[in-house]
Design a protein around this motif. Structure first.
Motif, PDB file in Angstrom:
ATOM      1  N   GLU A 185       0.832  -1.206   0.000  1.00 23.21           N
ATOM      2  CA  GLU A 185       0.000   0.000   0.000  1.00 23.21           C
ATOM      3  C   GLU A 185       0.869   1.261   0.000  1.00 23.21           C
ATOM      4  O   GLU A 185       1.984   1.257   0.524  1.00 23.21           O
ATOM      5  CB  GLU A 185      -0.899   0.022   1.233  1.00 23.21           C
ATOM      6  CG  GLU A 185      -1.917  -1.092   1.276  1.00 23.21           C
ATOM      7  CD  GLU A 185      -3.001  -0.906   0.250  1.00 23.21           C
ATOM      8  OE1 GLU A 185      -3.395   0.243  -0.022  1.00 23.21           O
ATOM      9  OE2 GLU A 185      -3.444  -1.932  -0.299  1.00 23.21           O
ATOM     10  N   ARG A 186       0.325   2.344  -0.556  1.00 24.36           N
ATOM     11  CA  ARG A 186       1.059   3.608  -0.617  1.00 24.36           C
ATOM     12  C   ARG A 186       1.437   4.080   0.786  1.00 24.36           C
ATOM     13  O   ARG A 186       2.542   4.566   1.015  1.00 24.36           O
ATOM     14  CB  ARG A 186       0.248   4.689  -1.333  1.00 24.36           C
ATOM     15  CG  ARG A 186       1.049   5.982  -1.542  1.00 24.36           C
ATOM     16  CD  ARG A 186       0.217   7.063  -2.213  1.00 24.36           C
ATOM     17  NE  ARG A 186       1.009   8.195  -2.625  1.00 24.36           N
ATOM     18  CZ  ARG A 186       1.445   9.153  -1.802  1.00 24.36           C
ATOM     19  NH1 ARG A 186       1.183   9.101  -0.515  1.00 24.36           N
ATOM     20  NH2 ARG A 186       2.164  10.162  -2.276  1.00 24.36           N
ATOM     21  N   SER A 187       0.522   3.931   1.744  1.00 25.56           N
ATOM     22  CA  SER A 187       0.800   4.391   3.112  1.00 25.56           C
ATOM     23  C   SER A 187       1.966   3.613   3.728  1.00 25.56           C
ATOM     24  O   SER A 187       2.775   4.184   4.465  1.00 25.56           O
ATOM     25  CB  SER A 187      -0.445   4.273   3.992  1.00 25.56           C
ATOM     26  OG  SER A 187      -0.886   2.933   4.067  1.00 25.56           O
ATOM     27  N   ALA A 188       2.090   2.333   3.411  1.00 20.11           N
ATOM     28  CA  ALA A 188       3.209   1.540   3.926  1.00 20.11           C
ATOM     29  C   ALA A 188       4.522   1.985   3.288  1.00 20.11           C
ATOM     30  O   ALA A 188       5.542   2.100   3.976  1.00 20.11           O
ATOM     31  CB  ALA A 188       2.956   0.057   3.659  1.00 20.11           C
ATOM     32  N   VAL A 189       4.482   2.246   1.980  1.00 22.90           N
ATOM     33  CA  VAL A 189       5.676   2.746   1.291  1.00 22.90           C
ATOM     34  C   VAL A 189       6.083   4.083   1.894  1.00 22.90           C
ATOM     35  O   VAL A 189       7.263   4.319   2.192  1.00 22.90           O
ATOM     36  CB  VAL A 189       5.427   2.873  -0.228  1.00 22.90           C
ATOM     37  CG1 VAL A 189       6.576   3.589  -0.921  1.00 22.90           C
ATOM     38  CG2 VAL A 189       5.197   1.510  -0.853  1.00 22.90           C
ATOM     39  N   ARG A 190       5.110   4.961   2.126  1.00 27.59           N
ATOM     40  CA  ARG A 190       5.389   6.282   2.688  1.00 27.59           C
ATOM     41  C   ARG A 190       6.012   6.168   4.081  1.00 27.59           C
ATOM     42  O   ARG A 190       6.958   6.882   4.408  1.00 27.59           O
ATOM     43  CB  ARG A 190       4.108   7.111   2.754  1.00 27.59           C
ATOM     44  CG  ARG A 190       4.335   8.545   3.156  1.00 27.59           C
ATOM     45  CD  ARG A 190       3.016   9.343   3.119  1.00 27.59           C
ATOM     46  NE  ARG A 190       3.247  10.753   3.150  1.00 27.59           N
ATOM     47  CZ  ARG A 190       3.636  11.439   4.231  1.00 27.59           C
ATOM     48  NH1 ARG A 190       3.837  10.804   5.365  1.00 27.59           N
ATOM     49  NH2 ARG A 190       3.840  12.740   4.166  1.00 27.59           N
ATOM     50  N   GLU A 191       5.496   5.269   4.917  1.00 26.57           N
ATOM     51  CA  GLU A 191       6.030   5.102   6.273  1.00 26.57           C
ATOM     52  C   GLU A 191       7.476   4.607   6.252  1.00 26.57           C
ATOM     53  O   GLU A 191       8.300   5.052   7.051  1.00 26.57           O
ATOM     54  CB  GLU A 191       5.151   4.151   7.084  1.00 26.57           C
ATOM     55  CG  GLU A 191       3.814   4.757   7.474  1.00 26.57           C
ATOM     56  CD  GLU A 191       3.943   6.059   8.260  1.00 26.57           C
ATOM     57  OE1 GLU A 191       4.756   6.117   9.211  1.00 26.57           O
ATOM     58  OE2 GLU A 191       3.244   7.026   7.908  1.00 26.57           O
ATOM     59  N   ILE A 192       7.783   3.697   5.348  1.00 28.61           N
ATOM     60  CA  ILE A 192       9.160   3.213   5.224  1.00 28.61           C
ATOM     61  C   ILE A 192      10.073   4.339   4.757  1.00 28.61           C
ATOM     62  O   ILE A 192      11.166   4.536   5.306  1.00 28.61           O
ATOM     63  CB  ILE A 192       9.229   2.001   4.274  1.00 28.61           C
ATOM     64  CG1 ILE A 192       8.530   0.800   4.920  1.00 28.61           C
ATOM     65  CG2 ILE A 192      10.676   1.675   3.896  1.00 28.61           C
ATOM     66  CD1 ILE A 192       8.296  -0.359   3.992  1.00 28.61           C
ATOM     67  N   ILE A 193       9.617   5.115   3.790  1.00 29.98           N
ATOM     68  CA  ILE A 193      10.419   6.244   3.303  1.00 29.98           C
ATOM     69  C   ILE A 193      10.638   7.258   4.419  1.00 29.98           C
ATOM     70  O   ILE A 193      11.753   7.741   4.623  1.00 29.98           O
ATOM     71  CB  ILE A 193       9.773   6.892   2.065  1.00 29.98           C
ATOM     72  CG1 ILE A 193       9.846   5.933   0.880  1.00 29.98           C
ATOM     73  CG2 ILE A 193      10.449   8.226   1.722  1.00 29.98           C
ATOM     74  CD1 ILE A 193       9.090   6.372  -0.357  1.00 29.98           C
ATOM     75  N   LEU A 194       9.580   7.564   5.187  1.00 28.62           N
ATOM     76  CA  LEU A 194       9.726   8.508   6.307  1.00 28.62           C
ATOM     77  C   LEU A 194      10.706   7.995   7.356  1.00 28.62           C
ATOM     78  O   LEU A 194      11.530   8.757   7.868  1.00 28.62           O
ATOM     79  CB  LEU A 194       8.369   8.786   6.951  1.00 28.62           C
ATOM     80  CG  LEU A 194       7.499   9.811   6.262  1.00 28.62           C
ATOM     81  CD1 LEU A 194       6.120   9.855   6.914  1.00 28.62           C
ATOM     82  CD2 LEU A 194       8.138  11.184   6.290  1.00 28.62           C
ATOM     83  N   ALA A 195      10.617   6.712   7.693  1.00 25.61           N
ATOM     84  CA  ALA A 195      11.524   6.143   8.697  1.00 25.61           C
ATOM     85  C   ALA A 195      12.972   6.235   8.240  1.00 25.61           C
ATOM     86  O   ALA A 195      13.860   6.613   9.020  1.00 25.61           O
ATOM     87  CB  ALA A 195      11.141   4.692   8.986  1.00 25.61           C
TER      88      ALA A 195
END
Length: 85
Positions: A2-12
């Motif tokens: 999911e986009r939100s999971a990709v975004r969270e990994i990128i943010l981390a």
């Protein structure tokens, strides 16, 4: 993924790269934040992309058939999301 999971990994990974450099609290970018306003220099951006390749196990820049230079943090996230293997 999911986009939100990709975004969270990128943010981390972003925080792990920028925090040691800033020595203070890290301002979290939103989708409209220009990449040049994130505090990453060219070396930091390269480190971020290498860490993302390890974390996500793909490099969208090598999977994409077209050249793309994301302007905002949201563009960057979308590029990773849209170019999953």
């Amino acid at each position: 993924m999911e986009r939100s999971a990709v975004r969270e990994i990128i943010l981390a990974e972003y925080v792990s790269v920028i925090a040691p450099k800033s020595g203070a609290l890290v301002a979290m970018p939103d989708d409209e934040t220009m990449l040049y306003d994130t505090g990453l220099d060219s070396l930091g951006f390269s480190v971020l992309m290498a860490r993302l390749q390890d974390s996500l196990e793909w490099d969208p820049f090598s999977h994409s058939a077209t050249s793309f230079e994301p302007q905002t943090f949201g563009d960057f996230v979308s590029f990773y999301y849209n170019n999953q293997p």
